[in-house]
Write a protein that holds these residues in place. Structure first.
Motif, PDB file in Angstrom:
ATOM      1  N   GLN A  13       0.842  -1.204   0.000  1.00  0.00           N
ATOM      2  CA  GLN A  13       0.000   0.000   0.000  1.00  0.00           C
ATOM      3  C   GLN A  13       0.876   1.253   0.000  1.00  0.00           C
ATOM      4  O   GLN A  13       1.808   1.369   0.787  1.00  0.00           O
ATOM      5  N   LEU A  14       0.557   2.176  -0.896  1.00  0.00           N
ATOM      6  CA  LEU A  14       1.270   3.454  -0.989  1.00  0.00           C
ATOM      7  C   LEU A  14       0.267   4.578  -0.816  1.00  0.00           C
ATOM      8  O   LEU A  14      -0.746   4.624  -1.501  1.00  0.00           O
ATOM      9  N   GLU A  15       0.542   5.467   0.137  1.00  0.00           N
ATOM     10  CA  GLU A  15      -0.304   6.647   0.339  1.00  0.00           C
ATOM     11  C   GLU A  15       0.533   7.884   0.056  1.00  0.00           C
ATOM     12  O   GLU A  15       1.647   8.027   0.573  1.00  0.00           O
ATOM     13  N   ILE A  16      -0.011   8.769  -0.775  1.00  0.00           N
ATOM     14  CA  ILE A  16       0.668  10.024  -1.102  1.00  0.00           C
ATOM     15  C   ILE A  16      -0.259  11.170  -0.727  1.00  0.00           C
ATOM     16  O   ILE A  16      -1.399  11.251  -1.203  1.00  0.00           O
ATOM     17  N   CYS A  17       0.228  12.040   0.159  1.00  0.00           N
ATOM     18  CA  CYS A  17      -0.518  13.235   0.558  1.00  0.00           C
ATOM     19  C   CYS A  17      -0.001  14.403  -0.272  1.00  0.00           C
ATOM     20  O   CYS A  17       1.204  14.675  -0.282  1.00  0.00           O
ATOM     21  N   LEU A  38       5.477   2.909  -7.725  1.00  0.00           N
ATOM     22  CA  LEU A  38       4.335   2.027  -8.000  1.00  0.00           C
ATOM     23  C   LEU A  38       4.681   0.553  -8.139  1.00  0.00           C
ATOM     24  O   LEU A  38       3.801  -0.288  -7.979  1.00  0.00           O
ATOM     25  N   ASP A  39       5.932   0.233  -8.405  1.00  0.00           N
ATOM     26  CA  ASP A  39       6.300  -1.166  -8.575  1.00  0.00           C
ATOM     27  C   ASP A  39       6.003  -1.941  -7.291  1.00  0.00           C
ATOM     28  O   ASP A  39       6.492  -1.599  -6.218  1.00  0.00           O
ATOM     29  N   GLY A  40       5.159  -2.951  -7.390  1.00  0.00           N
ATOM     30  CA  GLY A  40       4.791  -3.761  -6.231  1.00  0.00           C
ATOM     31  C   GLY A  40       3.671  -3.176  -5.399  1.00  0.00           C
ATOM     32  O   GLY A  40       3.347  -3.707  -4.340  1.00  0.00           O
ATOM     33  N   THR A  41       3.073  -2.079  -5.857  1.00  0.00           N
ATOM     34  CA  THR A  41       1.982  -1.455  -5.118  1.00  0.00           C
ATOM     35  C   THR A  41       0.651  -2.037  -5.578  1.00  0.00           C
ATOM     36  O   THR A  41       0.344  -2.021  -6.767  1.00  0.00           O
ATOM     37  N   GLY A  42      -0.134  -2.532  -4.636  1.00  0.00           N
ATOM     38  CA  GLY A  42      -1.451  -3.085  -4.948  1.00  0.00           C
ATOM     39  C   GLY A  42      -2.566  -2.100  -4.675  1.00  0.00           C
ATOM     40  O   GLY A  42      -3.637  -2.158  -5.275  1.00  0.00           O
ATOM     41  N   LEU A  43      -2.313  -1.148  -3.756  1.00  0.00           N
ATOM     42  CA  LEU A  43      -3.313  -0.135  -3.412  1.00  0.00           C
ATOM     43  C   LEU A  43      -2.620   1.213  -3.329  1.00  0.00           C
ATOM     44  O   LEU A  43      -1.685   1.398  -2.546  1.00  0.00           O
ATOM     45  N   LEU A  44      -3.078   2.156  -4.136  1.00  0.00           N
ATOM     46  CA  LEU A  44      -2.557   3.518  -4.142  1.00  0.00           C
ATOM     47  C   LEU A  44      -3.625   4.440  -3.577  1.00  0.00           C
ATOM     48  O   LEU A  44      -4.753   4.483  -4.082  1.00  0.00           O
ATOM     49  N   LEU A  45      -3.279   5.156  -2.523  1.00  0.00           N
ATOM     50  CA  LEU A  45      -4.172   6.136  -1.919  1.00  0.00           C
ATOM     51  C   LEU A  45      -3.589   7.524  -2.162  1.00  0.00           C
ATOM     52  O   LEU A  45      -2.443   7.788  -1.798  1.00  0.00           O
ATOM     53  N   LEU A  46      -4.379   8.392  -2.778  1.00  0.00           N
ATOM     54  CA  LEU A  46      -3.950   9.767  -3.033  1.00  0.00           C
ATOM     55  C   LEU A  46      -4.825  10.698  -2.199  1.00  0.00           C
ATOM     56  O   LEU A  46      -6.037  10.796  -2.426  1.00  0.00           O
ATOM     57  N   ASP A  47      -4.215  11.381  -1.243  1.00  0.00           N
ATOM     58  CA  ASP A  47      -4.935  12.257  -0.324  1.00  0.00           C
ATOM     59  C   ASP A  47      -4.874  13.696  -0.845  1.00  0.00           C
ATOM     60  O   ASP A  47      -3.814  14.312  -0.883  1.00  0.00           O
ATOM     61  N   PHE A  48      -6.038  14.220  -1.223  1.00  0.00           N
ATOM     62  CA  PHE A  48      -6.145  15.566  -1.793  1.00  0.00           C
ATOM     63  C   PHE A  48      -6.680  16.590  -0.792  1.00  0.00           C
ATOM     64  O   PHE A  48      -7.087  17.681  -1.188  1.00  0.00           O
ATOM     65  N   ALA A  49      -6.692  16.265   0.505  1.00  0.00           N
ATOM     66  CA  ALA A  49      -7.267  17.160   1.515  1.00  0.00           C
ATOM     67  C   ALA A  49      -6.617  18.546   1.497  1.00  0.00           C
ATOM     68  O   ALA A  49      -7.298  19.554   1.693  1.00  0.00           O
ATOM     69  N   ASP A  50      -5.318  18.604   1.250  1.00  0.00           N
ATOM     70  CA  ASP A  50      -4.607  19.879   1.254  1.00  0.00           C
ATOM     71  C   ASP A  50      -4.180  20.332  -0.135  1.00  0.00           C
ATOM     72  O   ASP A  50      -3.314  21.192  -0.275  1.00  0.00           O
ATOM     73  N   CYS A  51      -4.780  19.747  -1.165  1.00  0.00           N
ATOM     74  CA  CYS A  51      -4.489  20.136  -2.544  1.00  0.00           C
ATOM     75  C   CYS A  51      -5.511  21.194  -2.967  1.00  0.00           C
ATOM     76  O   CYS A  51      -6.713  20.946  -2.961  1.00  0.00           O
ATOM     77  N   GLY A  73      -3.815  -5.042 -11.927  1.00  0.00           N
ATOM     78  CA  GLY A  73      -4.638  -5.713 -10.928  1.00  0.00           C
ATOM     79  C   GLY A  73      -4.698  -4.983  -9.603  1.00  0.00           C
ATOM     80  O   GLY A  73      -5.146  -5.547  -8.601  1.00  0.00           O
ATOM     81  N   GLY A  74      -4.257  -3.734  -9.576  1.00  0.00           N
ATOM     82  CA  GLY A  74      -4.275  -2.946  -8.343  1.00  0.00           C
ATOM     83  C   GLY A  74      -5.454  -2.000  -8.291  1.00  0.00           C
ATOM     84  O   GLY A  74      -6.301  -1.978  -9.188  1.00  0.00           O
ATOM     85  N   GLN A  75      -5.483  -1.204  -7.226  1.00  0.00           N
ATOM     86  CA  GLN A  75      -6.541  -0.234  -7.038  1.00  0.00           C
ATOM     87  C   GLN A  75      -5.939   1.139  -6.739  1.00  0.00           C
ATOM     88  O   GLN A  75      -4.863   1.238  -6.143  1.00  0.00           O
ATOM     89  N   MET A  76      -6.661   2.182  -7.141  1.00  0.00           N
ATOM     90  CA  MET A  76      -6.282   3.545  -6.828  1.00  0.00           C
ATOM     91  C   MET A  76      -7.498   4.232  -6.236  1.00  0.00           C
ATOM     92  O   MET A  76      -8.596   4.139  -6.794  1.00  0.00           O
ATOM     93  N   LYS A  77      -7.307   4.882  -5.088  1.00  0.00           N
ATOM     94  CA  LYS A  77      -8.416   5.589  -4.437  1.00  0.00           C
ATOM     95  C   LYS A  77      -7.996   7.026  -4.149  1.00  0.00           C
ATOM     96  O   LYS A  77      -6.868   7.276  -3.730  1.00  0.00           O
ATOM     97  N   LEU A  78      -8.931   7.941  -4.388  1.00  0.00           N
ATOM     98  CA  LEU A  78      -8.711   9.348  -4.093  1.00  0.00           C
ATOM     99  C   LEU A  78      -9.377   9.665  -2.766  1.00  0.00           C
ATOM    100  O   LEU A  78     -10.539   9.314  -2.546  1.00  0.00           O
ATOM    101  N   LEU A  79      -8.636  10.324  -1.892  1.00  0.00           N
ATOM    102  CA  LEU A  79      -9.161  10.673  -0.570  1.00  0.00           C
ATOM    103  C   LEU A  79      -9.333  12.178  -0.480  1.00  0.00           C
ATOM    104  O   LEU A  79      -8.593  12.930  -1.057  1.00  0.00           O
TER     105      LEU A  79
END
Length: 79
Positions: A13-17, A38-51, A73-79
């Motif tokens: 899991q990778l989270e980027i704020c 991203l290599d080996g990342t199955g879940l990407l979380l992008l936090d846009f709270a301060d964008c 086969g991974g997922q990307m979610k926007l927070l």
């Protein structure tokens, strides 16, 4: 400071704020970070709270990343 990126990786899991503006000048920075992490990342979380702003160049990076995650086969979610 136009864009600050803070990333945390735990397992597959990778989270980027994102803090600031994701625009034509800063989209390549995000793209470069994603290409490295991203290599080996199955879940990407992008936090846009301060964008504050996302341009079409930023949206392009997000769309291409989503396509890459989906095809791997991974997922990307926007927070």
């Amino acid at each position: 400071m136009e864009l600050e990126m803070i990333n945390k990786k735990e397992g597959n899991q990778l989270e980027i704020c994102l803090k600031g503006k994701l625009n034509t000048n800063t989209a390549p920075e995000l793209k470069s970070l994603l290409e490295k992490e991203l290599d080996g990342t199955g879940l990407l979380l992008l936090d846009f709270a301060d964008c504050d702003f996302v341009s079409s160049a930023g949206l392009r990076v997000l769309l291409n990343t989503f396509k890459s995650m989906k095809s791997a086969g991974g997922q990307m979610k926007l927070l």
